[in-house]
Design a protein around this motif. Structure first.
Motif, short mmCIF file in Angstrom:
data_model
loop_
_atom_site.label_atom_id
_atom_site.label_comp_id
_atom_site.label_asym_id
_atom_site.label_seq_id
_atom_site.Cartn_x
_atom_site.Cartn_y
_atom_site.Cartn_z
N LYS A 12 -22.76 16.15 -54.40
CA LYS A 12 -23.40 16.75 -53.36
C LYS A 12 -23.83 17.97 -54.14
O LYS A 12 -25.34 18.85 -53.75
CB LYS A 12 -22.49 16.57 -52.27
N LEU A 13 -22.65 18.37 -54.65
CA LEU A 13 -23.34 19.87 -55.01
C LEU A 13 -24.74 19.81 -55.95
O LEU A 13 -25.40 20.77 -55.70
CB LEU A 13 -21.98 20.97 -55.65
N ILE A 14 -24.39 19.25 -57.06
CA ILE A 14 -25.68 19.01 -57.71
C ILE A 14 -26.94 18.97 -57.02
O ILE A 14 -27.95 19.02 -57.21
CB ILE A 14 -25.00 17.92 -58.97
N LEU A 15 -26.38 17.20 -55.83
CA LEU A 15 -28.10 17.38 -55.35
C LEU A 15 -28.54 18.51 -54.31
O LEU A 15 -29.90 18.57 -54.63
CB LEU A 15 -27.61 16.38 -54.68
N GLU A 17 -28.99 21.43 -55.75
CA GLU A 17 -29.53 22.87 -56.46
C GLU A 17 -30.89 21.75 -56.50
O GLU A 17 -31.14 20.74 -56.60
CB GLU A 17 -28.76 21.60 -57.78
N THR A 18 -31.89 23.04 -56.80
CA THR A 18 -33.24 22.84 -56.84
C THR A 18 -33.85 23.36 -58.04
O THR A 18 -35.51 22.82 -58.22
CB THR A 18 -33.84 24.48 -55.76
N ASP A 19 -33.48 23.58 -58.78
CA ASP A 19 -33.40 22.92 -60.38
C ASP A 19 -33.54 22.11 -61.44
O ASP A 19 -32.96 22.55 -62.27
CB ASP A 19 -33.89 25.21 -61.42
N ILE A 20 -33.46 21.05 -61.14
CA ILE A 20 -32.68 19.49 -61.41
C ILE A 20 -34.08 19.26 -62.17
O ILE A 20 -35.09 19.12 -60.42
CB ILE A 20 -31.92 18.93 -60.79
N ASN A 21 -34.18 18.16 -63.03
CA ASN A 21 -35.50 17.75 -62.69
C ASN A 21 -35.48 16.09 -62.24
O ASN A 21 -34.17 15.79 -61.40
CB ASN A 21 -35.91 16.82 -64.21
N ASP A 22 -36.14 15.61 -61.45
CA ASP A 22 -36.86 13.98 -60.46
C ASP A 22 -35.73 13.29 -61.77
O ASP A 22 -34.83 12.56 -60.67
CB ASP A 22 -37.70 13.25 -60.71
N ARG A 23 -35.00 13.11 -62.94
CA ARG A 23 -34.40 12.20 -63.01
C ARG A 23 -33.26 12.71 -63.00
O ARG A 23 -32.79 11.60 -62.53
CB ARG A 23 -34.58 11.81 -64.96
N VAL A 24 -32.69 13.90 -63.59
CA VAL A 24 -31.21 13.54 -63.22
C VAL A 24 -31.25 13.76 -61.66
O VAL A 24 -29.75 13.08 -61.12
CB VAL A 24 -30.89 15.54 -63.53
N ARG A 25 -32.06 14.00 -60.43
CA ARG A 25 -32.00 14.20 -59.11
C ARG A 25 -31.50 12.45 -59.13
O ARG A 25 -30.04 11.81 -58.28
CB ARG A 25 -32.96 14.64 -58.38
N GLN A 26 -32.08 11.70 -59.43
CA GLN A 26 -32.01 10.20 -59.29
C GLN A 26 -30.33 9.42 -59.70
O GLN A 26 -30.17 9.04 -59.38
CB GLN A 26 -33.32 9.60 -59.93
N TYR A 27 -30.36 10.31 -61.22
CA TYR A 27 -29.55 9.02 -61.36
C TYR A 27 -27.44 10.09 -60.10
O TYR A 27 -27.10 9.47 -60.30
CB TYR A 27 -28.78 10.71 -62.53
N ALA A 28 -27.88 11.23 -59.73
CA ALA A 28 -26.83 12.03 -59.28
C ALA A 28 -27.22 11.33 -58.40
O ALA A 28 -25.85 10.66 -57.54
CB ALA A 28 -26.71 12.93 -59.52
N SER A 33 -24.35 7.10 -54.34
CA SER A 33 -24.60 5.86 -53.58
C SER A 33 -22.96 5.43 -53.69
O SER A 33 -22.39 4.71 -52.87
CB SER A 33 -25.28 5.50 -53.55
N SER A 34 -22.71 4.97 -55.25
CA SER A 34 -21.77 3.81 -55.85
C SER A 34 -20.33 4.80 -55.62
O SER A 34 -19.78 3.48 -55.00
CB SER A 34 -22.21 4.12 -57.33
N SER A 35 -20.35 6.33 -55.84
CA SER A 35 -19.29 6.34 -54.85
C SER A 35 -18.59 6.23 -53.56
O SER A 35 -17.66 6.04 -53.08
CB SER A 35 -19.29 7.48 -55.47
N SER A 36 -19.70 6.25 -52.87
CA SER A 36 -19.34 6.38 -51.30
C SER A 36 -19.11 4.54 -50.66
O SER A 36 -18.27 4.44 -50.44
CB SER A 36 -21.01 6.65 -50.25
N HIS A 37 -19.67 3.81 -52.13
CA HIS A 37 -19.32 2.73 -52.47
C HIS A 37 -18.24 2.42 -52.56
O HIS A 37 -17.37 1.62 -52.02
CB HIS A 37 -19.86 1.33 -52.32
N LEU A 38 -17.46 3.19 -53.40
CA LEU A 38 -16.45 2.89 -53.82
C LEU A 38 -15.01 3.71 -53.37
O LEU A 38 -13.96 2.97 -52.91
CB LEU A 38 -15.88 3.87 -55.12
#
Length: 363
Positions: A12-15, A17-28, A33-38
């Motif tokens: 959530k702290l990574i998400l 951040e304003t200076d990350i690219n779209d791919r990193v934001r998508q992966y995060a 989502s997966s960790s919430s399911h876990l």
């Protein structure tokens, strides 16, 4: 729950951040989502282990039926909207508005089955029906029916639906449903299911409840829907001192980072004894205390703090911050003398509520 706390928290702290690219934001976002399911699976396993050990207890309280229904509807409304489904609420407005029973477990049953209905319905509707049948002057049977127009369940699979860890249709798991059925039976009720494969499924939950006030819901007007409190980015507690006690360095770092959002630069201690040493040289407005620590756990540490002949030690607010989140944990920690309880992974809205209750409204 301890390692998943770090995964969810730092993601959530990574998400944010304003200076990350779209791919990193998508992966995060996928990790989040997966960790919430876990986490939901972990919680189910913990609940079921407590049921099997016979340690699960009912926690009945007086509650408003309309408020319960509002809360449950609010918890699934976003998922319903995202899938473009129609949600039909059909509630008997002549039901008594105030009842006595285990509201928390009834809510868990209903949200579990409603979430399942949304998950396995690609188009059409979800119908949530609430009615009742009087048993005598002081009690009634609440009847909830949750029907969907989803994929349905094969006839040969119906008998296995409530068997723990059973997988049906290659994707439907029965652990959450097994827990729901166990909760219903603990309360003297039951859950039944009817389904036609390819056309939909209907669950009927019957739970007896005591009547506290027979006034019909229709005579009370509309109660506000319970909504999750939004995170407040402007909330600040500048000048407040907080001590975080945890034997896990990752958890200490995560909690410190979360508190920075509110202009709180927290001190840390890695043991109960170390926290007492810190308190002897500094005054804190709030202490977050882990439970399971070596040598002296959080409860023992709290008791030692309170038994010290020092007004500050006896009055400083101490909140249990622990990975223990099995049903009944909050009641245990409050009984032991903690001012409040917060489970890991830390829910930001709940953290904010505790900070405001203890430190004031901030600025």
């Amino acid at each position: 729950r301890t390692p998943i706390n770090a995964i969810i928290g730092f993601t959530k702290l990574i998400l944010e951040e304003t200076d990350i690219n779209d791919r990193v934001r998508q992966y995060a976002g996928m990790v989040d989502s997966s960790s919430s399911h876990l986490l939901s699976l972990i919680n189910d396993i913990l609940d079921f282990s407590k049921i099997e050990d016979g340690r699960m207890e009912l926690l009945p309280t007086v509650y408003h039926l309309q408020a319960l229904v509002n809360e449950v509807q609010g918890m699934v409304s976003l998922a319903v909207q995202e899938k473009g489904l129609e949600f039909c609420l059909d509630m008997n407005r002549f039901l008594p508005y105030k009842l006595y029973g285990d509201k928390m477990r009834i809510r868990q049953i209903l949200t579990n089955i409603l979430n399942n209905a949304v998950k396995f319905t690609e188009k059409g509707s979800i119908t949530f029906k609430i009615e009742g049948r009087m048993k005598d002057k002081e009690s009634m049977e609440l009847i909830f029916t949750i029907a969907d127009t989803g994929m349905g369940i094969k006839k040969e699979d119906l008998n296995h639906l409530f068997v723990r860890f059973q997988r049906l249709n290659l994707q439907r798991t029965g652990l959450g449903l097994a827990i729901s059925k166990s909760f219903a039976e603990m309360m003297g009720g039951d859950i039944e299911v009817e389904s036609e494969y390819g056309k939909g499924t209907a669950f009927t939950i019957r739970i007896p409840q005591k009547i506290i006030d027979r006034t019909p819901i229709c005579k009370l007007g509309t109660l506000p829907v319970s909504e999750k409190k939004k995170e407040d980015a402007s909330l600040k507690f500048t000048g407040k001192r907080v001590l975080v006690v945890d034997d896990n360095k990752v958890n200490l770092l995560l909690t410190k980072e979360l508190l920075k959002r509110y202009d709180i630069f927290a001190d840390t201690a890695e043991s109960g004894a170390a926290s007492i040493e810190k308190m002897e040289t500094a005054r804190y407005d709030l202490i977050f205390m882990d439970h399971l620590m070596p040598e002296m756990d959080g409860v023992e540490t709290l008791h030692k703090i309170r038994n010290t002949e020092n007004e500050y030690f006896q009055t400083v607010p101490v909140v249990a911050l622990t990975a223990e989140a099995i049903t009944g944990s909050q009641e245990y920690f409050l009984k032991e003398g903690f001012q409040d309880y917060l489970s890991k992974p830390i829910a930001i809205n709940l953290l904010e509520q505790i900070l405001q209750r203890i430190l004031g409204n901030g600025r």
